[in-house]
Each structure stands twice: as structure tokens, then as C-alpha cells.
Motif scaffolding. Structure first.
Motif, PDB file in Angstrom:
ATOM      1  N   CYS A  29       0.802  -1.228   0.000  1.00 38.29           N
ATOM      2  CA  CYS A  29       0.000   0.000   0.000  1.00 38.29           C
ATOM      3  C   CYS A  29       0.832   1.275   0.000  1.00 38.29           C
ATOM      4  O   CYS A  29       0.409   2.289  -0.548  1.00 38.29           O
ATOM      5  N   THR A  30       2.000   1.240   0.626  1.00 34.30           N
ATOM      6  CA  THR A  30       2.792   2.469   0.710  1.00 34.30           C
ATOM      7  C   THR A  30       3.989   2.474  -0.219  1.00 34.30           C
ATOM      8  O   THR A  30       4.655   3.499  -0.353  1.00 34.30           O
TER       9      THR A  30
ATOM     10  N   GLU B 192       2.503  14.645  -2.347  1.00 31.78           N
ATOM     11  CA  GLU B 192       2.403  13.483  -1.466  1.00 31.78           C
ATOM     12  C   GLU B 192       2.530  13.827   0.020  1.00 31.78           C
ATOM     13  O   GLU B 192       1.691  13.389   0.819  1.00 31.78           O
ATOM     14  N   PRO B 193       3.526  14.608   0.458  1.00 28.19           N
ATOM     15  CA  PRO B 193       3.598  14.929   1.902  1.00 28.19           C
ATOM     16  C   PRO B 193       2.394  15.736   2.386  1.00 28.19           C
ATOM     17  O   PRO B 193       1.925  15.549   3.505  1.00 28.19           O
TER      18      PRO B 193
ATOM     19  N   ALA C 247      -0.662  15.530   1.140  1.00 25.18           N
ATOM     20  CA  ALA C 247      -1.778  14.591   1.230  1.00 25.18           C
ATOM     21  C   ALA C 247      -1.663  13.741   2.493  1.00 25.18           C
ATOM     22  O   ALA C 247      -2.666  13.494   3.175  1.00 25.18           O
ATOM     23  N   ALA C 248      -0.457  13.323   2.836  1.00 23.75           N
ATOM     24  CA  ALA C 248      -0.262  12.526   4.052  1.00 23.75           C
ATOM     25  C   ALA C 248      -0.663  13.320   5.291  1.00 23.75           C
ATOM     26  O   ALA C 248      -1.290  12.784   6.211  1.00 23.75           O
ATOM     27  N   THR C 249      -0.327  14.598   5.306  1.00 26.92           N
ATOM     28  CA  THR C 249      -0.702  15.449   6.439  1.00 26.92           C
ATOM     29  C   THR C 249      -2.213  15.614   6.524  1.00 26.92           C
ATOM     30  O   THR C 249      -2.804  15.465   7.599  1.00 26.92           O
TER      31      THR C 249
ATOM     32  N   PHE D 276      -4.554  13.620   5.239  1.00 24.77           N
ATOM     33  CA  PHE D 276      -5.169  12.337   5.599  1.00 24.77           C
ATOM     34  C   PHE D 276      -4.980  12.039   7.084  1.00 24.77           C
ATOM     35  O   PHE D 276      -5.871  11.490   7.734  1.00 24.77           O
ATOM     36  N   GLY D 277      -3.825  12.398   7.625  1.00 25.75           N
ATOM     37  CA  GLY D 277      -3.587  12.215   9.059  1.00 25.75           C
ATOM     38  C   GLY D 277      -4.547  13.027   9.902  1.00 25.75           C
ATOM     39  O   GLY D 277      -5.051  12.571  10.930  1.00 25.75           O
TER      40      GLY D 277
ATOM     41  N   SER E 106       2.854  22.503  10.026  1.00 30.34           N
ATOM     42  CA  SER E 106       2.169  21.713   8.994  1.00 30.34           C
ATOM     43  C   SER E 106       1.403  22.607   8.030  1.00 30.34           C
ATOM     44  O   SER E 106       1.419  22.386   6.814  1.00 30.34           O
TER      45      SER E 106
END
Length: 156
Positions: free
Chosen positions: A93-94, A121-122, A124-126, A128-129, A141
Motif C-alpha cells: 500500500c505504501t 504526497e507529503p 496529502a499525508a498530512t 489524511f492524518g 504543517s
């Protein structure tokens, strides 16, 4: 660590030289090599699965050179039943699926456009978190998200 200190580690034959080089330059080297080689290989007619396979093969070799492989079995000994499937799912997945999709995109997009999109990508990760893991949005952030959006607009 600054460049001179890293070079001094190499001259003193210190094993930390590789680790420090990886920490400072690993992401840049990988990103540059992956973007350039993926574009070249897909234009030559290589299948995206082949490109992804060799990318992960080289990443595995590099990771084994820069980590301590003798410690890996200890991760699985204590609780192997959930650890092994979780490790496989995490890798798929990752790692494998996203890079395979990125490789497919490199067939049709210019390398600059694909790189600009991967910058998100970073961010989106933030996001989603914050949305799914109940993390808090910090000032740093928020500044990072704004900087990434600005970079995408300027590069796009």
C-alpha cells in the motif's frame, strides 16, 4: 551533518558515513534517478511492472547496505502472525502500488509534471492524518501545506 564531516567519515572508514550520506542525500538521489530512469525505460518500451521491480530491487539492496540486517529477524520472532501480513500490506500500500501507478503516469506525462504532482504526497499525508487519524494541524504543517501548494502552482 555537513558535507565535510561526511567526507571525513569516509576517509576514516567509519560505517556511519553511508548512513549519514543516505540521511542527507538519499531522497534526492532516489527521486532524481527514479524520475530520469523511469522516463527513459518506459520510452524504450519497458513495461511499468519491470521498471517498478528493478527500482524496488535496487532500493532493497541499498536498504540492506545502510541498515543492520541482522536485527530484522528479531522483528518477526516475538509476534509473527500479525507482523508478516501487516508488513506485506504496508509494503504493497505504501510502496509498490503507488510507485507502480507513478510509473504508469510517467508513460504519458512529462517528467516535470509527474514530479510536480508527486510533491503533493507529503501534503496529502498530512491532510489524511488530520482527517482519518485525528492528528492536529500545527502551524508548521499549515506552512508546509501552503509551501507545497505554492510550489505546485509555480512549477505547474
Amino acid at each position: 551533518m555537513d558535507d565535510k564531516s561526511i567526507v571525513d567519515l569516509y576517509f576514516s572508514r567509519n560505517q556511519d558515513a553511508i548512513t549519514q550520506t543516505d540521511k542527507k542525500y538519499g531522497r534526492y538521489c532516489y527521486s532524481i534517478a527514479y524520475n530520469i530512469l523511469t522516463k527513459v525505460e518506459t520510452r524504450r518500451g519497458c513495461h511499468p511492472v519491470t521498471v517498478t521491480f528493478y527500482t524496488f530491487l535496487w532500493m532493497t539492496v541499498f536498504a540492506l547496505l545502510t541498515c543492520q540486517p541482522q536485527q530484522l529477524p528479531a522483528l518477526f520472532v516475538h509476534n509473527p502472525l500479525p507482523t508478516i501480513p501487516l508488513g506485506i500490506a504496508l509494503g504493497l500500500c505504501t510502496g509498490i502500488i503507488p510507485y507502480f501507478l507513478f510509473t504508469l503516469a510517467m508513460k504519458v506525462l512529462p517528467a516535470g509534471t509527474a514530479s510536480a504532482l508527486s510533491i503533493v504526497e507529503p501534503m496529502a499525508a498530512t491532510v489524511f492524518g488530520i482527517l482519518f487519524l485525528k492528528e492536529h494541524l500545527t502551524v508548521l504543517s499549515a506552512v508546509g501545506i501552503a509551501a507545497i501548494l505554492l510550489a505546485v502552482v509555480l512549477l505547474g
